[in-house]
Design a protein around this motif. Structure first.
Motif, PDB file in Angstrom:
ATOM      1  N   ASP A 116       0.830  -1.204   0.000  1.00 18.58           N
ATOM      2  CA  ASP A 116       0.000   0.000   0.000  1.00 18.58           C
ATOM      3  C   ASP A 116       0.865   1.254   0.000  1.00 18.58           C
ATOM      4  OD1 ASP A 116      -2.776  -1.178   2.105  1.00 18.58           O
ATOM      5  OD2 ASP A 116      -2.267  -1.537  -0.009  1.00 18.58           O
ATOM      6  N   SER A 117       0.182   2.389  -0.076  1.00 16.46           N
ATOM      7  CA  SER A 117       0.848   3.698  -0.060  1.00 16.46           C
ATOM      8  C   SER A 117       0.299   4.548   1.074  1.00 16.46           C
ATOM      9  CB  SER A 117       0.614   4.426  -1.387  1.00 16.46           C
ATOM     10  OG  SER A 117       1.163   3.715  -2.477  1.00 16.46           O
TER      11      SER A 117
ATOM     12  N   ARG B 245       0.830   8.887   2.496  1.00 13.92           N
ATOM     13  CA  ARG B 245       1.514  10.162   2.361  1.00 13.92           C
ATOM     14  C   ARG B 245       1.546  10.835   3.720  1.00 13.92           C
ATOM     15  NH1 ARG B 245       0.222  15.605  -1.155  1.00 13.92           N
ATOM     16  NH2 ARG B 245      -1.389  15.855   0.447  1.00 13.92           N
TER      17      ARG B 245
ATOM     18  N   ARG C 129      10.940   4.146  -3.983  1.00 15.90           N
ATOM     19  CA  ARG C 129       9.624   3.909  -3.366  1.00 15.90           C
ATOM     20  C   ARG C 129       9.069   5.161  -2.684  1.00 15.90           C
ATOM     21  NH1 ARG C 129       9.083   0.453   0.762  1.00 15.90           N
ATOM     22  NH2 ARG C 129      11.219   0.758   1.546  1.00 15.90           N
TER      23      ARG C 129
ATOM     24  N   GLN D  73       5.818  10.898   0.301  1.00 17.87           N
ATOM     25  CA  GLN D  73       4.970   9.920  -0.372  1.00 17.87           C
ATOM     26  C   GLN D  73       5.658   8.567  -0.284  1.00 17.87           C
ATOM     27  OE1 GLN D  73       1.859  10.275  -1.894  1.00 17.87           O
ATOM     28  NE2 GLN D  73       1.947   8.039  -2.048  1.00 17.87           N
TER      29      GLN D  73
ATOM     30  N   ASN E  33       5.354   4.666  -1.250  1.00 18.71           N
ATOM     31  CA  ASN E  33       4.703   3.652  -2.074  1.00 18.71           C
ATOM     32  C   ASN E  33       5.350   2.289  -1.833  1.00 18.71           C
ATOM     33  OD1 ASN E  33       3.136   5.703  -3.279  1.00 18.71           O
ATOM     34  ND2 ASN E  33       4.665   6.018  -4.882  1.00 18.71           N
ATOM     35  N   SER E  34       4.631   1.252  -2.237  1.00 20.46           N
ATOM     36  CA  SER E  34       5.144  -0.121  -2.112  1.00 20.46           C
ATOM     37  C   SER E  34       5.691  -0.379  -0.715  1.00 20.46           C
ATOM     38  CB  SER E  34       6.237  -0.374  -3.168  1.00 20.46           C
ATOM     39  OG  SER E  34       5.745  -0.163  -4.469  1.00 20.46           O
TER      40      SER E  34
END
Length: 122
Positions: free
Chosen positions: A16-17, A19, A66, A81, A83-84
């Protein structure tokens, strides 16, 4: 004096991500280097990413490709941010600011937020 408040942490699954945001108040924020650090129990605070006032960036090898650091000087906010996400990214994430140049050593950071917990389940 710069005050920092992090937000955006939470519990997510691997892949998932998220922020993270770091809202700054106080003068001359735009002239500071800002960095994201993380800490897990029993370990020292370690650099994740940093951005100088001029826009130069640094990333820890473990997050390259990432994570992305960015800042909005008009809003006095720094973002991370992510990610992964992986379970090994689980930590308390802190935002820091320093008048030094781009730096990964937490000892040169003068100002810190209270931290936000990120938990990544497998």
């Amino acid at each position: 004096q710069v005050q920092l408040v992090e937000s955006g942490g939470g519990l997510v699954q691997a892949g998932d991500s998220l922020r993270l945001s770091c809202a700054a108040s106080g003068r001359a924020f735009s002239s500071h280097t800002t960095g994201w650090f993380r800490r897990t129990p029993g370990k020292e605070r370690e650099i994740v990413a940093a951005m100088s006032w001029s826009g130069n960036t640094y990333y820890a090898d473990s997050v390259k490709g990432r994570f992305t650091i960015s800042r909005d000087n008009a809003e006095s906010t720094v973002y991370l941010q992510m990610n992964s996400l992986k379970p090994e990214d689980t930590a308390i994430y802190y935002c820091g600011a320093t008048r030094s140049g781009l730096a990964g050593n937490p000892r040169v950071y003068d100002y810190w937020g209270q931290g936000t917990q990120v938990t990544v389940s497998s």
